[in-house]
Design an enzyme around this catalytic site. Sequence first.
Site, mmCIF file in Angstrom:
data_model
loop_
_atom_site.group_PDB
_atom_site.id
_atom_site.type_symbol
_atom_site.label_atom_id
_atom_site.label_comp_id
_atom_site.label_asym_id
_atom_site.label_seq_id
_atom_site.Cartn_x
_atom_site.Cartn_y
_atom_site.Cartn_z
ATOM 1 N N GLU A 240 0.818 -1.212 0.000
ATOM 2 C CA GLU A 240 0.000 0.000 0.000
ATOM 3 C C GLU A 240 0.852 1.262 0.000
ATOM 4 O O GLU A 240 1.749 1.427 0.830
ATOM 5 C CB GLU A 240 -0.903 -0.005 1.245
ATOM 6 C CG GLU A 240 -1.940 1.091 1.271
ATOM 7 C CD GLU A 240 -3.010 0.907 0.211
ATOM 8 O OE1 GLU A 240 -3.462 1.928 -0.340
ATOM 9 O OE2 GLU A 240 -3.397 -0.241 -0.064
ATOM 10 N N ASP A 263 -2.753 -2.602 -3.899
ATOM 11 C CA ASP A 263 -4.064 -1.984 -4.060
ATOM 12 C C ASP A 263 -4.015 -0.758 -4.959
ATOM 13 O O ASP A 263 -4.947 -0.498 -5.721
ATOM 14 C CB ASP A 263 -4.641 -1.614 -2.695
ATOM 15 C CG ASP A 263 -6.057 -1.072 -2.799
ATOM 16 O OD1 ASP A 263 -6.886 -1.735 -3.438
ATOM 17 O OD2 ASP A 263 -6.327 0.007 -2.264
ATOM 18 N N ASP A 264 -2.929 0.021 -4.894
ATOM 19 C CA ASP A 264 -2.835 1.224 -5.719
ATOM 20 C C ASP A 264 -2.798 0.877 -7.198
ATOM 21 O O ASP A 264 -3.337 1.609 -8.025
ATOM 22 C CB ASP A 264 -1.586 2.021 -5.338
ATOM 23 C CG ASP A 264 -1.549 2.343 -3.866
ATOM 24 O OD1 ASP A 264 -2.470 3.029 -3.406
ATOM 25 O OD2 ASP A 264 -0.624 1.890 -3.173
ATOM 26 N N ASN A 403 -6.695 11.280 -4.761
ATOM 27 C CA ASN A 403 -7.066 11.461 -3.346
ATOM 28 C C ASN A 403 -5.970 12.210 -2.611
ATOM 29 O O ASN A 403 -4.800 12.118 -2.984
ATOM 30 C CB ASN A 403 -7.263 10.087 -2.691
ATOM 31 C CG ASN A 403 -8.583 9.451 -3.056
ATOM 32 O OD1 ASN A 403 -9.616 10.106 -3.062
ATOM 33 N ND2 ASN A 403 -8.548 8.164 -3.368
#
Length: 547
Positions: A240, A263-264, A403
């Site tokens: 992560e 996940d990225d 984000n």
Amino acid sequence: MSQPERRRLRGIDVLHDPRVNKGTAFTAEERDALGLRGLLPARVVLAAEQMERVLRNLEAEATPLERYIFLTALQDRNETLFYRVLVENITRMMPIVYTPTVGEACRRFGHIFRRPRGLYVSIEDRGRVAELIGNWPEEKVSIVVVTDGERILGLGDLGAHGMGIPIGKLSLYTACAGVPPNECLPVLLDVGTENAELLADPLYTGLPRRRARGDEYVALVEEFVTAVRARYPSVLIQWEDFATENAFTLLERYRRRVTSFNDDIQGTAAVTLAGILGAARITGAPLTEQRILFLGAGSAATGVADLIVAAMRGQGLSDAEARGRCWFVDSKGLVVESRAGLARHKLPYAHEHAPIATLAEAIEALQPTALMGLSAQPGAFDEGIIRGMARANQRPMIFALSNPTSKAECSAEAAYRWSEGRAVFASGSPFDPVELDGKRFVPGQGNNAYIFPGLGLGVILSQSREVTDSMFLAAAWTLAEMVGDDSIAAGTVYPALDRIREVSARIATAVIEVARAEELCGREPPPDIEGFVRGSMYQPAYGRVGG
């Protein structure tokens, strides 16, 4: 501490253990059995009333960061109540426990630090990482989320303060997919930081040194992976918020050696592909006819493109045809074949084309149907960009995915207003609905939480030996299929967030089916896979304590 040891706790020790503490919800019989008489107010308060108190106090907090701190304190004293609050109020809570508030929490992590959570493995611990893993009190860990803090959201290098991300991700594994909280382990690899502000901050919680790189870094990661797998052989590791080079390197090095994913790269890819599939239902053009332009060419962006290409291949395009539908603009302009010195991950998308310096010129030249923002450049999709996309398309896809909210390429209001209400919009962080010319637009949030909790649950329950691209494709298609016709009619490309547990159960089921088809299961799933998944999900309800 094992569960049998917890059951032997008495008196004040019970109230100080968040796993068993029920606070004022302990019954009269439990208070007698556990020696709690006099240690609590006399009235027994039910869990529903406790939750009402939490929500009222939460609302009284002045800022999102203060609400984050309040919820963290609740998690530290009463874990069951914390997760019940999240599960029953997920739409309201997710922006607090995760994006966008978690970004501010990470920025100020050392200043708001109260109680340690998770495991810190520093570069100074080389040679004794197994000892650190042995210090973790749980005998069963199913999922580890690990970061080195170098690329936290779109905020950059936050070093040890990046621990807020694994903590937040794992709270979503439990709230969204029912992975038991005691089976979740957040890990921070503290290898230093290049953030000068943090290095000068006396309240920084990490090593005050520049980042370790090269062989020293590689050796620490290898020792960590070896140690965690030795103690927890079937554990799933989620990489992560690593910087692009390390993100790709670690994924390639370990994805077939241990059960792991990034996940990225892969989670972002799946949730974005699902959004594109939903948007394609709105525009009427199939996936294979989309021309997609990315602003940003890091690990997340190229990971999205890789999964889109895989999906297009599944729809009949050749690899070359599919890659030819994905274009990138980075800090130097359009990524083209003639540019020297391209990073390895950009090469598959370096097409033959004359150099183009700006995003606006690329839109004019390529006429993309979809614009993907993964650049962490706030406001990069300005009025000219949005209007350019609207000239090229009746229903332009505008996905501002960076984000936290402060890094979004544009707001929902800007996308709808400058496209005259024609944009199909999604974002990485949440935006409120927009009223424009008498119409109400509800933006979709391309939140990875739609993907990684359910995918992780499926991998854990199947004990899959590998996390494959097919699993992410299955997750994306499953998520896209859960968007109802009413949502599509309203221009929303993701299901309502309050359906997240249902989404996770369906995704976990699809992942287990893939694991079985690819002969990767460490244990054979039962015939009723979805029933098995739903029956395995942790429910935040008080059990009887003592006897």
